[in-house]
Each structure stands twice: as structure tokens, then as C-alpha cells.
Design an enzyme around this catalytic site. Structure first.
Site, PDB file in Angstrom:
ATOM      1  N   ASN A 169      -0.762  -1.262  19.073  1.00 57.03           N
ATOM      2  CA  ASN A 169      -0.676  -0.745  17.699  1.00 57.03           C
ATOM      3  C   ASN A 169      -1.954  -0.066  17.212  1.00 57.03           C
ATOM      4  OD1 ASN A 169      -1.673  -3.417  17.757  1.00 57.03           O
ATOM      5  ND2 ASN A 169      -1.279  -3.658  15.580  1.00 57.03           N
ATOM      6  N   GLU A 268      -5.572 -13.484  19.181  1.00 57.47           N
ATOM      7  CA  GLU A 268      -5.165 -12.915  17.892  1.00 57.47           C
ATOM      8  C   GLU A 268      -3.689 -12.554  18.031  1.00 57.47           C
ATOM      9  OE1 GLU A 268      -7.982  -9.789  16.987  1.00 57.47           O
ATOM     10  OE2 GLU A 268      -9.648 -11.191  17.079  1.00 57.47           O
ATOM     11  N   CYS A 302      -0.809  -5.988  12.571  1.00 55.14           N
ATOM     12  CA  CYS A 302      -0.557  -7.435  12.571  1.00 55.14           C
ATOM     13  C   CYS A 302      -0.814  -8.040  11.199  1.00 55.14           C
ATOM     14  CB  CYS A 302      -1.441  -8.108  13.611  1.00 55.14           C
ATOM     15  SG  CYS A 302      -3.183  -7.884  13.271  1.00 55.14           S
ATOM     16  N   GLU A 481     -13.156 -14.325  15.803  1.00 55.06           N
ATOM     17  CA  GLU A 481     -14.104 -13.333  16.303  1.00 55.06           C
ATOM     18  C   GLU A 481     -14.668 -12.593  15.099  1.00 55.06           C
ATOM     19  OE1 GLU A 481     -13.225 -11.168  19.861  1.00 55.06           O
ATOM     20  OE2 GLU A 481     -11.764 -12.642  20.556  1.00 55.06           O
TER      21      GLU A 481
HETATM   22  P1  NAD Z   1       2.590  -8.056  23.620  1.00 56.98           P
HETATM   23  O1  NAD Z   1       2.247  -9.488  23.520  1.00 56.98           O
HETATM   24  O2  NAD Z   1       3.960  -7.686  24.027  1.00 56.98           O
HETATM   25  O3  NAD Z   1       1.634  -7.316  24.668  1.00 56.98           O
HETATM   26  C1  NAD Z   1       0.233  -7.355  24.540  1.00 56.98           C
HETATM   27  C2  NAD Z   1      -0.399  -7.187  25.904  1.00 56.98           C
HETATM   28  O4  NAD Z   1      -0.087  -8.307  26.720  1.00 56.98           O
HETATM   29  C3  NAD Z   1       0.089  -5.967  26.673  1.00 56.98           C
HETATM   30  O5  NAD Z   1      -1.006  -5.378  27.321  1.00 56.98           O
HETATM   31  C4  NAD Z   1       1.062  -6.564  27.677  1.00 56.98           C
HETATM   32  O6  NAD Z   1       1.222  -5.794  28.846  1.00 56.98           O
HETATM   33  C5  NAD Z   1       0.385  -7.882  27.985  1.00 56.98           C
HETATM   34  N1  NAD Z   1       1.260  -8.931  28.509  1.00 56.98           N
HETATM   35  C6  NAD Z   1       2.561  -9.142  28.225  1.00 56.98           C
HETATM   36  N2  NAD Z   1       3.007 -10.245  28.868  1.00 56.98           N
HETATM   37  C7  NAD Z   1       1.956 -10.746  29.566  1.00 56.98           C
HETATM   38  C8  NAD Z   1       1.776 -11.870  30.429  1.00 56.98           C
HETATM   39  N3  NAD Z   1       2.774 -12.716  30.687  1.00 56.98           N
HETATM   40  N4  NAD Z   1       0.560 -12.081  30.974  1.00 56.98           N
HETATM   41  C9  NAD Z   1      -0.465 -11.245  30.714  1.00 56.98           C
HETATM   42  N5  NAD Z   1      -0.346 -10.144  29.910  1.00 56.98           N
HETATM   43  C10 NAD Z   1       0.844  -9.911  29.335  1.00 56.98           C
HETATM   44  O7  NAD Z   1       2.210  -7.427  22.214  1.00 56.98           O
HETATM   45  P2  NAD Z   1       2.469  -5.936  21.730  1.00 56.98           P
HETATM   46  O8  NAD Z   1       3.940  -5.745  21.551  1.00 56.98           O
HETATM   47  O9  NAD Z   1       1.711  -5.009  22.600  1.00 56.98           O
HETATM   48  O10 NAD Z   1       1.742  -5.922  20.283  1.00 56.98           O
HETATM   49  C11 NAD Z   1       2.381  -6.309  19.106  1.00 56.98           C
HETATM   50  C12 NAD Z   1       2.089  -7.753  18.781  1.00 56.98           C
HETATM   51  O11 NAD Z   1       0.692  -7.947  18.730  1.00 56.98           O
HETATM   52  C13 NAD Z   1       2.604  -8.194  17.440  1.00 56.98           C
HETATM   53  O12 NAD Z   1       3.130  -9.487  17.549  1.00 56.98           O
HETATM   54  C14 NAD Z   1       1.363  -8.249  16.564  1.00 56.98           C
HETATM   55  O13 NAD Z   1       1.415  -9.123  15.477  1.00 56.98           O
HETATM   56  C15 NAD Z   1       0.335  -8.674  17.555  1.00 56.98           C
HETATM   57  N6  NAD Z   1      -1.009  -8.289  17.104  1.00 56.98           N
HETATM   58  C16 NAD Z   1      -1.833  -9.263  16.596  1.00 56.98           C
HETATM   59  C17 NAD Z   1      -3.100  -8.914  16.125  1.00 56.98           C
HETATM   60  C18 NAD Z   1      -4.046  -9.932  15.500  1.00 56.98           C
HETATM   61  O14 NAD Z   1      -5.189  -9.591  15.260  1.00 56.98           O
HETATM   62  N7  NAD Z   1      -3.594 -11.140  15.225  1.00 56.98           N
HETATM   63  C19 NAD Z   1      -3.519  -7.595  16.217  1.00 56.98           C
HETATM   64  C20 NAD Z   1      -2.639  -6.646  16.735  1.00 56.98           C
HETATM   65  C21 NAD Z   1      -1.383  -7.000  17.199  1.00 56.98           C
HETATM   66  O1  6OD Z   2      -9.983  -5.198  11.998  1.00 59.33           O
HETATM   67  C1  6OD Z   2     -10.010  -5.901  13.004  1.00 59.33           C
HETATM   68  O2  6OD Z   2     -11.073  -6.251  13.539  1.00 59.33           O
HETATM   69  C2  6OD Z   2      -8.743  -6.331  13.615  1.00 59.33           C
HETATM   70  N1  6OD Z   2      -8.840  -7.169  14.670  1.00 59.33           N
HETATM   71  C3  6OD Z   2      -7.582  -5.885  13.109  1.00 59.33           C
HETATM   72  C4  6OD Z   2      -6.316  -6.248  13.603  1.00 59.33           C
HETATM   73  C5  6OD Z   2      -5.228  -5.538  13.235  1.00 59.33           C
HETATM   74  C6  6OD Z   2      -3.941  -5.849  13.732  1.00 59.33           C
HETATM   75  O3  6OD Z   2      -3.080  -5.024  13.965  1.00 59.33           O
END
Ligand code: NAD
Ligand code: 6OD
Length: 500
Positions: A169, A268, A302, A481
Site C-alpha cells: 500500500n 505492524e 492501515c 518502531e
Molecule cells: P500481506 O500480509 O498479504 O502481505 C505482506 C507481505 O507478506 C507480502 O510481501 C507477502 O508476499 C508476504 N507474505 C505473505 N504470506 C507470507 C508468508 N506466509 N511468509 C512470509 N511472507 C509472506 O499484506 P498486504 O495485502 O500486502 O498488505 C495489506 C495489509 O497490510 C493490511 O492488512 C494492512 O492493514 C496491513 N498494513 C499494516 C500496517 C501497519 O503499520 N500496521 C501498514 C501497512 C499495511
Molecule cells: O508512517 C509510518 O511510519 C507508518 N508506518 C505508516 C503506516 C501506514 C500504513 O498503511
């Protein structure tokens, strides 16, 4: 994204290729296969990405270890910090290349990329270089049983090889948010970018090379999760710690992998974030902030708001004003100045978002606006476009109100009192972020104390000071972090006890 196994020999020269970056070199890898990187704007083929197999992952981890044992490991903090400043400067020098790469992979408005993704990508190196230079460690004096003086002092040591697994994202922003502090602390990294957005991570390899970061310090392996580069990397016992941003379900799988070898994790994860609007809020600011938090990046943040609670006297006015904002967002091409909304990341993700749009109707929601696919010109009809959507009238137990959708949508519900809204906001397994809109400062502090989240914004959203702790409560993450908190994960303190 559809995975397609393509013979390298069949590649036409006109297509761009994205390669793995291992030990300072771009490599195709031993699998000899690529997967397609398609534009979310129109479905066209952007590039073919070379998938890393176990062999490349192993080479990357070993290259990282060799760098740690070599020139990189011997570099002092000031020299390391200076190099990371140069990385930031070089990203800024190649600003337009990064913008183009990020926009092509994500389809997001170029204005957003210019304002957020790339500047933060550069800042993430500078800030942590400065933190590492300026944060002291502790020292204690005591007297030994023999009467001699004793000095204890702590030194920071890198954790070693860090696996950095990233989502799609905010690709460069979220990747460098981890790579910056990891390198500042003296670690070497192996990055697994999302299969949807591989390009800026690969491009950063050129930057590392240009400014003279030693080979093996920054490595990139492309691929998927299970049975691919993601799993190979997180299971590799040469990796000393894993930092991951993505879905809570993926975090669960990675945590199991990390148990072998007892490796540390920093997570995260997902969220279902509330915005709480009191009747005394600055109305325009609350509308503006909630519109941004629900619809920016097509709702794929997120920290974004998917549950809005509005104090009853303001409810109807708020719903109508947010509706107007949603309807003013014109979907369109990334470089078109009139574009207010990009597409979702992929058709696959759109199917997930649309399934919630259908579920909302099935659960009896009033669809205030949106709810489907916008009409787009013929050339864009293969893109992943979706309408910004607002619902009212859903029960608190609807999946639409409980599960993370990760699209440009929110449910708005009225509330009557502070206790009620705190209970509603906390009624979720997640705990990432909240926004509270009120002019009553005492109430704002009370809410900030009562909401079980990692970050609580008062009269704002996504306002970031990179020195502050960032992370999620409950199932939204493990660890913090940001600023000194990043140092806690990316380094280990060694105590030295000197008997004088
Ligand atoms: P995802 O979990 O599907 O994938 C993230 C990464 O993990 C990708 O590179 C993927 O290839 C890898 N991956 C998937 N399965 C794996 C496994 N079994 N072992 C190792 N690696 C693996 O997430 P996404 O769809 O790319 O991103 C969206 C999600 O991320 C949403 O749930 C969002 O809330 C979350 N997100 C959280 C934050 C935060 O700061 N809390 C920030 C951004 C996105
Ligand atoms: O601003 C940041 O440092 C951070 N980790 C943002 C996360 C955004 C989620 O999509």
C-alpha cells in the site's frame, strides 16, 4: 495478481524487467521464471519480475552476513550515518524515477506519491541516522567486594541479518521505515517487497550502489508468501530478526516461522480504526480529516478509518457532508491533476472489497453513496476501480463493521455519550489507530487514555513525528518502531563491566 511462468527466452526487449538485487548485483535467479506486474489503472503489463527461489534467498542471507563480517561491520556510527544521509539525498536526486516507479506499480495519484511516499522514503534514512548518532547508552559505577571501583557501560550492537517483509500500500515508505533504522543500527537486510509492488525496492539497489553502501548490506528478493521468497526468507535460520508489515493472518504464519531459532519479530498488522466525532468538533476539520482517513490512497492505509462514530446531534449533517466529499473524488489517471482517487491495487483485491460492499447490502445497510464500480473510459475498464462508499444502519456485529476491508469505505453510526462510544470503539480485536474530533481538551485526553490503540490522533489523522512510538495494540501488531523504539528492535545492548 495472476502468476505466470514465463521462459526468460520469451521476453521481448520492450518490456521492463525487475530483477533481484543480491550482493550488489541485479540477478535473474536460478528459477528462470518471472511473474507479471500489471497496472491497477488499466490492467496492462508493466514489467516481468524475476522470482527468487531458495537458492537466491540463501545467497542474499549469506551476502548480508558477509557484509556484517566485513567492511560494513567495521564502519563507525558517524560514517554509517553519513552514508545513510547520502542514500536520502540520492533518493531525492532521483525523485522522479521513484515517483514513476511507485505510481506505475500502485496506480495512486502522482500528487500523493510526491507528497507522501517518496519524501518519507528519503526521510526514513535521515531521521534514523540522526537518532543513532544522538541517542546515548547508560553507564553505572559501583564498588566491587574487594573495594575496587567498577564501571558498567552499555554499547549497541546490531542484531545481524534482518528480514524485511513488506506490503503493497505504501511500498517505499513502509520498506524504508524498516530498512532505515536497520541499517543505521549496523545491520544488513534482505527485503521481500510485495509481489504487487516490486519496483521501488529494486530501484533502491541502484541508490545503494551509487552512494557506496557496501555490497551485501541491502538485498532484495522477489516473490510471493507461502512456498516462495517470503516463506523461504522468514524460515531461513541465517536471519536473526524479522520485521513485517501486512495482514494479521500473515503475521501469524511468520511468527510460527520465527519460533524456529527463537528469532525476534516486529509486526505492524491490520486495523479497523475508529474516528469519533463529537458535536462540539470543528465541523470542517472533522469532515476534511475523516474524508482523508477513509478515502486517501483509495482507503488502502492501515491507519485509515473504516468506522465513524458521530454524536447524534451532528449525525445527519455529518453524513451528508462526508457524502459530498466522497462524491467529489474523481477517479482517474495518476498524472491527471483532476484525479482525486486511484484504483485499488488489483482486481483480486477489488473482488474482496466488493464482497464487503455486497455484504453490507445483505446486512441491511443504507448505502449513502457508492457501493459499486464507477463508470470509467473504455481504456481504463480493465483497471481495479471502485467507488468510495459510505454506509449507515449496520448492526455492530456485521462483518462489514468488524473486519478490515482495506478499501475506500466507512460505516457511520450515531452515538449518545462518551462511555458508549469508547465501548463501541474498543469492541474489536484490532487496536492500531483512532482519531478523536472535539474541542473539549479534557475529553480529548480522557478518550486518548481509554481507547486501546497504538496511536490516537486528536483533531488530526496521519500526522507523523518519526521520533514517536509507532505500532499496534492487540492483534494490530507486536512492538513499537520509531525514534529510539526502532533502536530497541534493531540493536542489542551489550553491557561491559570493568573492574578497575
Ligand atoms: P500481506 O500480509 O498479504 O502481505 C505482506 C507481505 O507478506 C507480502 O510481501 C507477502 O508476499 C508476504 N507474505 C505473505 N504470506 C507470507 C508468508 N506466509 N511468509 C512470509 N511472507 C509472506 O499484506 P498486504 O495485502 O500486502 O498488505 C495489506 C495489509 O497490510 C493490511 O492488512 C494492512 O492493514 C496491513 N498494513 C499494516 C500496517 C501497519 O503499520 N500496521 C501498514 C501497512 C499495511
Ligand atoms: O508512517 C509510518 O511510519 C507508518 N508506518 C505508516 C503506516 C501506514 C500504513 O498503511
Amino acid at each position: 495478481m495472476q502468476v505466470q511462468v514465463t521462459e526468460i527466452a520469451n521476453l521481448t526487449k520492450s518490456r521492463r524487467e525487475v530483477l533481484n538485487f543480491i550482493d550488489g548485483e541485479y540477478v535473474k535467479g536460478s528459477l528462470g521464471r518471472t511473474f507479471e506486474n500489471r497496472s491497477p489503472v488499466d490492467g496492462s503489463l508493466i514489467s516481468l519480475v524475476y522470482e527468487a527461489g531458495r537458492e537466491e534467498v540463501d545467497r542474499a542471507v549469506r551476502a548480508a552476513r558477509t557484509a556484517l563480517d566485513g567492511a560494513w561491520g567495521r564502519l563507525g556510527i558517524p560514517e554509517r550515518a553519513a552514508l545513510l544521509h547520502q542514500v536520502a539525498d540520492e533518493i531525492n536526486r532521483r525523485f522522479d524515477d521513484f515517483v514513476e516507479a511507485e505510481v506505475a506499480d500502485t496506480g495512486k495519484p502522482a500528487s500523493l506519491t510526491r507528497h507522501l511516499d517518496i519524501p518519507r522514503g528519503a526521510a526514513n534514512f535521515k531521521i534514523f541516522a540522526d537518532v543513532v548518532k544522538n541517542v546515548p547508552t547508560e553507564s553505572f559505577e559501583m564498588t566491587a567486594p574487594d573495594g575496587a571501583r567498577v564501571i558498567n557501560y552499555a554499547v549497541r550492537r546490531p542484531k545481524g541479518v534482518i528480514a524485511v517483509v513488506c506490503p503493497w500500500n505504501l511500498p517505499l515508505l513502509l520498506m524504508t521505515w524498516k530498512v532505515g533504522p536497520a541499517l543505521a543500527c549496523g545491520n544488513a537486510v534482505v527485503v521481500k517487497p510485495s509481489e504487487e509492488t516490486p519496483t521501488t525496492a529494486a530501484l533502491l539497489g541502484e541508490v545503494m550502489k551509487t552512494v557506496g553502501v557496501p555490497d551485501g548490506v541491502y538485498n532484495v528478493v522477489h516473490g510471493f508468501g507461502p512456498q516462495s521468497a517470503g516463506e523461504f526468507l522468514t524460515r531461513h535460520l541465517g536471519v536473526n530478526a524479522i520485521t513485517f508489515t501486512g495482514e494479521t493472518a500473515t503475521g501469524t504464519a511468520i511468527m510460527k516461522a520465527a519460533a524456529d531459532g527463537v528469532r525476534a519479530v516486529s509486526f505492524e498488522l491490520g486495523g479497523k480504526n475508529p474516528a469519533i466525532v463529537f458535536a462540539d468538533a470543528n465541523f470542517e476539520a472533522a469532515i476534511e480529516g475523516t474524508a482523508r482517513s477513509a478515502f486517501a490512497n483509495c482507503g488502502q492505509v492501515c491507519l485509515g478509518t473504516e468506522r465513524v462514530y458521530v454524536e447524534r446531534p451532528l449525525f445527519e449533517r455529518f453524513v451528508q457532508a462526508l457524502k459530498q466529499r466522497a462524491e467529489s473524488l474523481t477517479p482517474g489517471l495518476p498524472h491527471d491533476a483532476a484525479t482525486g482517487l486511484g484504483p485499488l491495487i488489483s482486481r483480486g483485491h477489488r473482488e474482496k472489497v466488493l464482497s464487503y460492499y455486497r455484504k453490507a447490502v445483505a446486512d441491511g445497510a443504507t448505502v449513502v453513496t457508492g457501493g459499486g464500480i464507477p463508470e470509467m473510459p473504455a481504456a481504463l475498464q480493465n483497471g481495479a476501480w471502485v467507488q468510495p462508499t459510505i454506509w449507515t444502519g449496520l448492526g455492530d456485529d456485521s462483518a462489514v463493521v468488524r473486519e478490515e476491508i482495506f478499501g475506500p469505505c466507512c460505516h457511520i453510526r450515531p452515538f449518545d455519550g462518551e462511555d458508549e462510544v469508547v465501548r463501541l470503539a474498543n469492541d474489536t480485536p484490532y487496536g492500531l489507530a483512532a482519531s478523536v474530533w472535539t474541542q473539549d481538551i479534557s475529553r480529548a485526553h480522557r478518550l486518548a487514555g481509554a481507547l486501546e490503540v497504538g496511536i490516537c490522533w486528536i483533531n488530526s489523522w496521519f500526522l507523523r513525528d518519526l521520533r514517536t512510538p509507532f505500532g499496534g495494540a492487540r492483534q494490530s501488531g507486536i512492538g513499537r518502531e520509531g525514534g529510539v523504539h526502532s533502536l530497541e528492535f534493531y540493536s542489542e545492548l551489550r553491557n561491559v563491566c570493568v573492574h578497575l
